[in-house]
Motif scaffolding. Structure first.
Motif, PDB file in Angstrom:
ATOM      1  N   LEU A  31       0.963  -1.045   0.101  1.00 15.87           N
ATOM      2  CA  LEU A  31       0.070   0.108   0.143  1.00 15.87           C
ATOM      3  C   LEU A  31       0.709   1.337  -0.052  1.00 15.87           C
ATOM      4  O   LEU A  31       1.866   1.304   0.802  1.00 15.87           O
ATOM      5  N   ASP A  32       0.487   1.991  -0.917  1.00 13.86           N
ATOM      6  CA  ASP A  32       1.033   3.531  -1.057  1.00 13.86           C
ATOM      7  C   ASP A  32       0.186   4.322  -0.300  1.00 13.86           C
ATOM      8  O   ASP A  32      -1.046   5.007  -0.672  1.00 13.86           O
ATOM      9  N   ILE A  33       0.527   4.759   1.024  1.00 14.33           N
ATOM     10  CA  ILE A  33      -0.170   5.767   1.803  1.00 14.33           C
ATOM     11  C   ILE A  33       0.520   7.001   2.214  1.00 14.33           C
ATOM     12  O   ILE A  33       1.869   7.066   2.645  1.00 14.33           O
ATOM     13  N   ARG A  34      -0.437   8.022   1.747  1.00  6.80           N
ATOM     14  CA  ARG A  34       0.245   9.333   1.722  1.00  6.80           C
ATOM     15  C   ARG A  34      -0.524  10.446   2.322  1.00  6.80           C
ATOM     16  O   ARG A  34      -1.797  10.240   2.393  1.00  6.80           O
ATOM     17  N   VAL A  35      -0.090  11.612   2.711  1.00 10.77           N
ATOM     18  CA  VAL A  35      -0.871  12.653   3.164  1.00 10.77           C
ATOM     19  C   VAL A  35      -1.093  13.477   1.987  1.00 10.77           C
ATOM     20  O   VAL A  35      -0.262  13.825   1.236  1.00 10.77           O
ATOM     21  N   GLY A  36      -2.239  14.027   1.852  1.00 10.24           N
ATOM     22  CA  GLY A  36      -2.650  15.033   0.856  1.00 10.24           C
ATOM     23  C   GLY A  36      -3.622  15.971   1.312  1.00 10.24           C
ATOM     24  O   GLY A  36      -3.980  15.996   2.515  1.00 10.24           O
ATOM     25  N   THR A  37      -3.598  17.128   0.692  1.00 12.22           N
ATOM     26  CA  THR A  37      -4.312  18.373   0.887  1.00 12.22           C
ATOM     27  C   THR A  37      -5.515  18.359  -0.100  1.00 12.22           C
ATOM     28  O   THR A  37      -5.224  18.536  -1.261  1.00 12.22           O
ATOM     29  N   ASP A  57      -4.149  17.097  -3.652  1.00 15.60           N
ATOM     30  CA  ASP A  57      -2.804  17.310  -3.938  1.00 15.60           C
ATOM     31  C   ASP A  57      -1.944  16.220  -2.925  1.00 15.60           C
ATOM     32  O   ASP A  57      -1.972  16.297  -1.943  1.00 15.60           O
ATOM     33  N   PHE A  58      -1.364  15.381  -3.460  1.00 14.13           N
ATOM     34  CA  PHE A  58      -0.520  14.320  -2.873  1.00 14.13           C
ATOM     35  C   PHE A  58       0.917  14.706  -3.011  1.00 14.13           C
ATOM     36  O   PHE A  58       2.080  13.944  -2.895  1.00 14.13           O
ATOM     37  N   GLY A  59       1.258  15.881  -3.454  1.00 10.76           N
ATOM     38  CA  GLY A  59       2.695  16.281  -3.712  1.00 10.76           C
ATOM     39  C   GLY A  59       3.358  16.083  -5.230  1.00 10.76           C
ATOM     40  O   GLY A  59       2.638  15.533  -5.917  1.00 10.76           O
ATOM     41  N   PRO A  60       4.666  16.305  -5.344  1.00 13.69           N
ATOM     42  CA  PRO A  60       4.923  16.277  -6.517  1.00 13.69           C
ATOM     43  C   PRO A  60       5.300  15.006  -7.119  1.00 13.69           C
ATOM     44  O   PRO A  60       5.268  14.650  -8.441  1.00 13.69           O
ATOM     45  N   GLU A  61       5.795  13.992  -6.203  1.00 19.21           N
ATOM     46  CA  GLU A  61       5.721  12.626  -6.435  1.00 19.21           C
ATOM     47  C   GLU A  61       4.517  11.961  -7.242  1.00 19.21           C
ATOM     48  O   GLU A  61       4.534  11.208  -8.099  1.00 19.21           O
ATOM     49  N   VAL A  62       3.369  11.975  -6.586  1.00 21.33           N
ATOM     50  CA  VAL A  62       2.288  11.451  -6.842  1.00 21.33           C
ATOM     51  C   VAL A  62       1.236  12.491  -7.671  1.00 21.33           C
ATOM     52  O   VAL A  62       0.549  12.096  -8.708  1.00 21.33           O
ATOM     53  N   ILE A 122      -1.005  17.030  13.288  1.00 16.30           N
ATOM     54  CA  ILE A 122      -0.418  18.343  12.884  1.00 16.30           C
ATOM     55  C   ILE A 122      -0.133  18.376  11.499  1.00 16.30           C
ATOM     56  O   ILE A 122      -0.139  17.457  10.997  1.00 16.30           O
ATOM     57  N   GLY A 123       0.022  19.626  11.082  1.00 18.62           N
ATOM     58  CA  GLY A 123      -0.016  19.844   9.521  1.00 18.62           C
ATOM     59  C   GLY A 123       1.284  18.826   9.198  1.00 18.62           C
ATOM     60  O   GLY A 123       2.199  18.854   9.880  1.00 18.62           O
ATOM     61  N   SER A 124       1.207  18.353   7.910  1.00 17.45           N
ATOM     62  CA  SER A 124       2.203  17.682   7.503  1.00 17.45           C
ATOM     63  C   SER A 124       2.572  18.143   6.007  1.00 17.45           C
ATOM     64  O   SER A 124       1.785  18.649   5.361  1.00 17.45           O
ATOM     65  N   LEU A 125       3.847  17.784   5.426  1.00 17.94           N
ATOM     66  CA  LEU A 125       4.302  17.927   4.104  1.00 17.94           C
ATOM     67  C   LEU A 125       3.332  16.820   3.294  1.00 17.94           C
ATOM     68  O   LEU A 125       3.017  15.672   3.935  1.00 17.94           O
ATOM     69  N   VAL A 126       2.930  17.515   2.214  1.00 18.55           N
ATOM     70  CA  VAL A 126       2.231  16.314   1.263  1.00 18.55           C
ATOM     71  C   VAL A 126       2.945  15.442   0.688  1.00 18.55           C
ATOM     72  O   VAL A 126       4.174  15.871   0.506  1.00 18.55           O
ATOM     73  N   GLY A 127       2.573  14.292   0.384  1.00 20.52           N
ATOM     74  CA  GLY A 127       3.437  13.344  -0.176  1.00 20.52           C
ATOM     75  C   GLY A 127       3.719  12.158   0.633  1.00 20.52           C
ATOM     76  O   GLY A 127       3.402  12.018   1.674  1.00 20.52           O
TER      77      GLY A 127
END
Length: 127
Positions: A31-37, A57-62, A122-127
């Motif tokens: 599973l590819d589990i990510r933080v997104g906004t 938005d899951f960041g530049p990689e996704v 808490i706020g996290s970087l996306v991706g």
């Protein structure tokens, strides 16, 4: 005194009646589990079961992914914009009333139709 149980021990346990088969470490590693906004959200009237369409938005990689989430009992679309969510981004897309949903947003189910979205503390970087 509590007995410690390792992951190895729990993988061999039998499931209770009605429970799903236990997952293995290999299952979870796939599973590819990510933080997104969430950038956009709107109520999806065409769906049989009430849902909110999300553009996340899951960041530049996704990159950007869409999701059709059954979260209307607890959330309004306009309140979702800017919220961070946790999602599985490597499931195949599926069509929901003509809308491609290509990420599973994770949540807990309080009762049928009542879902609470999982999010970082808490706020996290996306991706």
């Amino acid at each position: 005194m509590r007995r410690r149980t390792s992951i190895r021990n729990t993988a061999n346990r039998k499931t209770s009646k009605g429970a799903k088969k236990l997952a293995t470490i290999d299952d979870s590693a796939a599973l590819d589990i990510r933080v997104g906004t969430i950038l956009e959200a709107e109520f999806f009237e065409e769906a049989i079961i009430p849902v909110i369409k999300l553009n996340i938005d899951f960041g530049p990689e996704v990159g950007l992914k869409t999701s059709s989430s059954q979260i209307t009992k607890r959330y309004k679309a306009e309140e979702m914009i800017g919220r961070q969510v946790i999602g599985i981004v490597n499931f195949p897309s599926r069509s929901v009333a003509g809308f491609n949903s290509d990420v599973v947003v994770l949540g807990g189910i309080l009762e049928i139709g009542d879902v609470i979205i999982l999010k970082p503390d808490i706020g996290s970087l996306v991706g």
